[in-house]
Design a protein around this motif. Sequence first.
Motif, short mmCIF file in Angstrom:
data_model
loop_
_atom_site.label_atom_id
_atom_site.label_comp_id
_atom_site.label_asym_id
_atom_site.label_seq_id
_atom_site.Cartn_x
_atom_site.Cartn_y
_atom_site.Cartn_z
N GLY A 39 0.79 -1.21 0.00
CA GLY A 39 0.00 0.00 0.00
C GLY A 39 0.83 1.27 0.00
O GLY A 39 1.94 1.31 0.52
N LYS A 40 0.28 2.34 -0.59
CA LYS A 40 0.97 3.63 -0.63
C LYS A 40 1.23 4.19 0.76
O LYS A 40 2.27 4.77 1.02
N GLU A 41 0.28 4.01 1.64
CA GLU A 41 0.35 4.60 2.98
C GLU A 41 0.87 3.65 4.04
O GLU A 41 1.03 4.04 5.19
N SER A 42 1.14 2.39 3.68
CA SER A 42 1.45 1.39 4.68
C SER A 42 2.88 0.86 4.55
O SER A 42 3.19 0.09 3.64
N ASN A 43 3.72 1.27 5.49
CA ASN A 43 5.08 0.73 5.53
C ASN A 43 5.08 -0.76 5.84
O ASN A 43 5.92 -1.50 5.35
N SER A 45 2.81 -3.05 4.95
CA SER A 45 2.48 -3.86 3.78
C SER A 45 3.64 -3.88 2.79
O SER A 45 3.93 -4.91 2.19
N ARG A 46 4.33 -2.76 2.61
CA ARG A 46 5.49 -2.74 1.72
C ARG A 46 6.61 -3.63 2.27
O ARG A 46 7.27 -4.34 1.52
#
Length: 129
Positions: A39-43, A45-46
Amino acid sequence: NAAFAGDTNRSIEMIGYLDRADVVDSGLLMGPAYCVVGGKESNKSRSAVAALSQAMDEMGKVGFCRLVKTKNGGAPVIGALFPMASDHGRYLQFLQLPFADDVQHFQNRDVDPFAGSDEQAQTCEDLID
């Protein structure tokens, strides 16, 4: 079978893992490719995607998965998730695999040997050279 049943929310579901060489050598990979980065906002998930990519890379595996690309009523597709690395970090790349019914095996009929004259055979040979 649950992985192919009616849930049509946008998702990726891992079904299992396959040897990378078996999938690459199969000749069944289809495009286009999709990148999975988290996700763009989720460290978190990355980081999870990067960790999975690294583990799969170290073990020489690819993920066999089910992907639903659209939110409302999209048909699921099956594919392989390949571990990838770039200057910006690790990610997964999805490439579609065909369903069993999508693969067609053609049988070539035996070709009769050339039954022409020697002159016709020589003409063919001259054209080929």
